[in-house]
Scaffold this motif. Structure first.
Motif, PDB file in Angstrom:
ATOM      1  N   ASN A 263      -8.909  42.763  47.317  1.00  0.00           N
ATOM      2  CA  ASN A 263      -9.224  43.828  46.361  1.00  0.00           C
ATOM      3  C   ASN A 263      -8.610  43.583  44.985  1.00  0.00           C
ATOM      4  O   ASN A 263      -8.350  44.518  44.223  1.00  0.00           O
ATOM      5  CB  ASN A 263      -8.732  45.169  46.894  1.00  0.00           C
ATOM      6  N   TRP A 264      -8.389  42.316  44.627  1.00  0.00           N
ATOM      7  CA  TRP A 264      -7.701  41.983  43.381  1.00  0.00           C
ATOM      8  C   TRP A 264      -8.457  42.465  42.147  1.00  0.00           C
ATOM      9  O   TRP A 264      -9.682  42.585  42.149  1.00  0.00           O
ATOM     10  CB  TRP A 264      -7.473  40.474  43.275  1.00  0.00           C
ATOM     11  N   VAL A 265      -7.684  42.739  41.101  1.00  0.00           N
ATOM     12  CA  VAL A 265      -8.265  43.045  39.797  1.00  0.00           C
ATOM     13  C   VAL A 265      -7.623  42.133  38.765  1.00  0.00           C
ATOM     14  O   VAL A 265      -6.496  41.651  38.947  1.00  0.00           O
ATOM     15  CB  VAL A 265      -8.062  44.515  39.386  1.00  0.00           C
ATOM     16  N   PHE A 266      -8.340  41.902  37.675  1.00  0.00           N
ATOM     17  CA  PHE A 266      -7.808  41.116  36.563  1.00  0.00           C
ATOM     18  C   PHE A 266      -7.555  42.037  35.389  1.00  0.00           C
ATOM     19  O   PHE A 266      -8.379  42.893  35.057  1.00  0.00           O
ATOM     20  CB  PHE A 266      -8.770  40.004  36.145  1.00  0.00           C
ATOM     21  N   MET A 267      -6.405  41.826  34.710  1.00  0.00           N
ATOM     22  CA  MET A 267      -6.030  42.656  33.573  1.00  0.00           C
ATOM     23  C   MET A 267      -5.589  41.784  32.396  1.00  0.00           C
ATOM     24  O   MET A 267      -5.005  40.720  32.583  1.00  0.00           O
ATOM     25  CB  MET A 267      -4.900  43.624  33.963  1.00  0.00           C
ATOM     26  N   HIS A 268      -5.874  42.267  31.200  1.00  0.00           N
ATOM     27  CA  HIS A 268      -5.505  41.556  29.963  1.00  0.00           C
ATOM     28  C   HIS A 268      -5.449  42.600  28.855  1.00  0.00           C
ATOM     29  O   HIS A 268      -6.353  43.433  28.741  1.00  0.00           O
ATOM     30  CB  HIS A 268      -6.559  40.492  29.647  1.00  0.00           C
ATOM     31  N   CYS A 269      -4.411  42.561  28.023  1.00  0.00           N
ATOM     32  CA  CYS A 269      -4.262  43.601  27.000  1.00  0.00           C
ATOM     33  C   CYS A 269      -5.197  43.411  25.816  1.00  0.00           C
ATOM     34  O   CYS A 269      -5.338  44.318  24.998  1.00  0.00           O
ATOM     35  CB  CYS A 269      -2.818  43.687  26.550  1.00  0.00           C
ATOM     36  N   LEU A 270      -5.806  42.227  25.676  1.00  0.00           N
ATOM     37  CA  LEU A 270      -6.761  41.906  24.611  1.00  0.00           C
ATOM     38  C   LEU A 270      -6.044  41.814  23.257  1.00  0.00           C
ATOM     39  O   LEU A 270      -5.010  42.434  23.075  1.00  0.00           O
ATOM     40  CB  LEU A 270      -7.889  42.930  24.556  1.00  0.00           C
ATOM     41  N   PRO A 271      -6.557  41.032  22.303  1.00  0.00           N
ATOM     42  CA  PRO A 271      -7.770  40.231  22.399  1.00  0.00           C
ATOM     43  C   PRO A 271      -7.579  39.023  23.307  1.00  0.00           C
ATOM     44  O   PRO A 271      -6.475  38.515  23.451  1.00  0.00           O
ATOM     45  CB  PRO A 271      -8.017  39.790  20.953  1.00  0.00           C
ATOM     46  N   ARG A 272      -8.665  38.576  23.874  1.00  0.00           N
ATOM     47  CA  ARG A 272      -8.629  37.494  24.864  1.00  0.00           C
ATOM     48  C   ARG A 272      -9.301  36.250  24.310  1.00  0.00           C
ATOM     49  O   ARG A 272     -10.282  36.329  23.563  1.00  0.00           O
ATOM     50  CB  ARG A 272      -9.333  37.977  26.133  1.00  0.00           C
ATOM     51  N   TYR A 273      -8.763  35.096  24.704  1.00  0.00           N
ATOM     52  CA  TYR A 273      -9.358  33.816  24.330  1.00  0.00           C
ATOM     53  C   TYR A 273      -9.661  33.034  25.608  1.00  0.00           C
ATOM     54  O   TYR A 273      -8.904  33.100  26.583  1.00  0.00           O
ATOM     55  CB  TYR A 273      -8.412  33.031  23.425  1.00  0.00           C
ATOM     56  N   PRO A 274     -10.763  32.273  25.636  1.00  0.00           N
ATOM     57  CA  PRO A 274     -11.162  31.545  26.855  1.00  0.00           C
ATOM     58  C   PRO A 274     -10.101  30.587  27.379  1.00  0.00           C
ATOM     59  O   PRO A 274     -10.105  30.271  28.564  1.00  0.00           O
ATOM     60  CB  PRO A 274     -12.419  30.796  26.404  1.00  0.00           C
ATOM     61  N   LEU A 275      -9.177  30.126  26.522  1.00  0.00           N
ATOM     62  CA  LEU A 275      -8.151  29.199  26.995  1.00  0.00           C
ATOM     63  C   LEU A 275      -7.143  29.901  27.906  1.00  0.00           C
ATOM     64  O   LEU A 275      -6.351  29.252  28.585  1.00  0.00           O
ATOM     65  CB  LEU A 275      -7.432  28.539  25.824  1.00  0.00           C
ATOM     66  N   GLU A 276      -7.170  31.239  27.950  1.00  0.00           N
ATOM     67  CA  GLU A 276      -6.258  32.006  28.809  1.00  0.00           C
ATOM     68  C   GLU A 276      -6.906  32.380  30.130  1.00  0.00           C
ATOM     69  O   GLU A 276      -6.244  32.397  31.170  1.00  0.00           O
ATOM     70  CB  GLU A 276      -5.822  33.290  28.098  1.00  0.00           C
ATOM     71  N   VAL A 277      -8.182  32.703  30.085  1.00  0.00           N
ATOM     72  CA  VAL A 277      -8.911  33.135  31.276  1.00  0.00           C
ATOM     73  C   VAL A 277     -10.378  32.790  31.080  1.00  0.00           C
ATOM     74  O   VAL A 277     -10.942  32.972  30.002  1.00  0.00           O
ATOM     75  CB  VAL A 277      -8.740  34.650  31.523  1.00  0.00           C
ATOM     76  N   THR A 278     -11.022  32.278  32.115  1.00  0.00           N
ATOM     77  CA  THR A 278     -12.425  31.882  32.009  1.00  0.00           C
ATOM     78  C   THR A 278     -13.330  33.107  31.981  1.00  0.00           C
ATOM     79  O   THR A 278     -12.977  34.185  32.456  1.00  0.00           O
ATOM     80  CB  THR A 278     -12.823  30.999  33.201  1.00  0.00           C
ATOM     81  N   ASP A 279     -14.547  32.909  31.453  1.00  0.00           N
ATOM     82  CA  ASP A 279     -15.527  33.991  31.425  1.00  0.00           C
ATOM     83  C   ASP A 279     -15.829  34.517  32.820  1.00  0.00           C
ATOM     84  O   ASP A 279     -16.051  35.707  33.018  1.00  0.00           O
ATOM     85  CB  ASP A 279     -16.836  33.505  30.788  1.00  0.00           C
TER      86      ASP A 279
END
Length: 322
Positions: A263-279
């Motif tokens: 049941n995992w979720v992904f979180m990011h405070c934004l702004p996001r760049y592809p080098l941190e997490v894939t689309d």
């Protein structure tokens, strides 16, 4: 948190379980207090902010209420760093509550340049009911708070981002229906050593477990939430190329999340760049980044309201359990 050293980056993994059970109790007033870091509040008080955020979200978004307890109040927004979520959430949130916002960018105020921080705080706090500052060094927050005659909210410093953490907690509670017993994995940063000491002390008092590892697969194993952040923060642009190389093995991608809990979720405070997490992860059904971003509004509204007046939520308290 900030990258405290440019050696091999650590990956921090948080386990949250076995924390104290909270009862319905009298909550002390927050009126007139500063909101510089969450370590200044105990777990009951943090839950009160979250309860109010959930309450306001329901009242305004679901029930379409017109509720303006802060009519006639104003907030001064001091921004050394540019922002989307912090500025927009605060301005629209204060507007919904009936108050006014005035944005003060780096070119609009003389903070630390031709006027001391203390003098700026005295002047601004004589004209506003509350201040929010988004700055570089955390000492600026402490100095403003000490000299101000009105509450000061930390909108972000190089050391702490308490409004973001409140929004993250609210998002997790909405998704999982609880906060207790969740395993949270933070990918990519080496936390400040003093912050680690503080967190370890709090964990020992609450029964939570913190674990630090260099192995990203170990960290995300059976994690309920996988969290990362912008690797190159504002003011650190000169370190961009070096950091990209350092963090090459810490990109959140499909292979990494395979080891997470079902049941995992992904979180990011934004702004996001592809080098941190894939689309494929950022836009996956497991991603709650846009819900997380919206919750910045409801949590800052809760903080502003409580620092200016006492408030009792209308709706029942959600299950937080931490």
């Amino acid at each position: 948190m900030i990258l405290s050293r440019l050696t091999r980056p650590k990956l921090i993994k948080f386990y949250v379980w076995g924390s104290i059970q909270l009862t319905q109790k009298y909550y002390s007033s927050f009126v007139g207090k500063n909101f510089a870091t969450l370590k200044d509040f105990d777990s009951n008080e943090i839950q009160k902010f979250l309860w109010t955020a959930n309450d306001l979200k329901t009242r305004f978004k679901k029930d379409k209420e017109c509720f303006q307890p802060l009519h006639g109040k104003s907030i001064g927004l001091i921004f050394q760093k540019r922002s989307t979520r912090t500025r927009v959430s605060t301005e629209t949130g204060m507007g919904l509550l009936g108050g006014q916002s005035v944005f003060l960018g780096a070119s609009d105020v003389h903070i630390g340049v031709s006027e001391s921080l203390e003098d700026s705080a005295k002047v601004l706090s004589s004209m506003f009911d509350i201040l929010l500052a988004r700055v570089f060094e955390h000492d600026i927050i402490d100095t403003l708070a000490a000299a101000s005659s009105v509450p000061v909210i930390n909108g972000l410093s190089d050391l702490y981002h308490p409004l973001q953490i409140l929004a993250d907690f609210l998002t997790l509670q909405e998704h999982f229906g609880r906060l207790k017993d969740l395993k949270l994995s933070w990918v990519g940063f080496a936390p400040d050593e003093n912050v680690i000491k503080i967190c370890d002390k709090i964990a020992s008092q609450t029964g939570s477990l913190l674990h630090y590892t260099h192995d990203p697969k170990e960290a995300v194993h059976q994690a309920n939430a996988i969290i990362t952040d912008t690797w190159v923060s504002m003011g650190q642009e000169k370190e961009k190329e070096r950091k990209i190389k350092l963090f090459a093995d810490y990109i959140v991608n499909d292979e990494l999340v395979k080891g997470a809990a079902p049941n995992w979720v992904f979180m990011h405070c934004l702004p996001r760049y592809p080098l941190e997490v894939t689309d494929s992860v950022f836009y996956a059904k497991n991603s709650v980044v846009f819900q997380e971003a919206e919750n910045r509004k409801w949590t800052v509204m809760a903080v502003m309201l409580h620092l200016l007046q006492d408030y009792s939520p209308v709706y029942p308290k959600p299950n937080f359990g931490f």
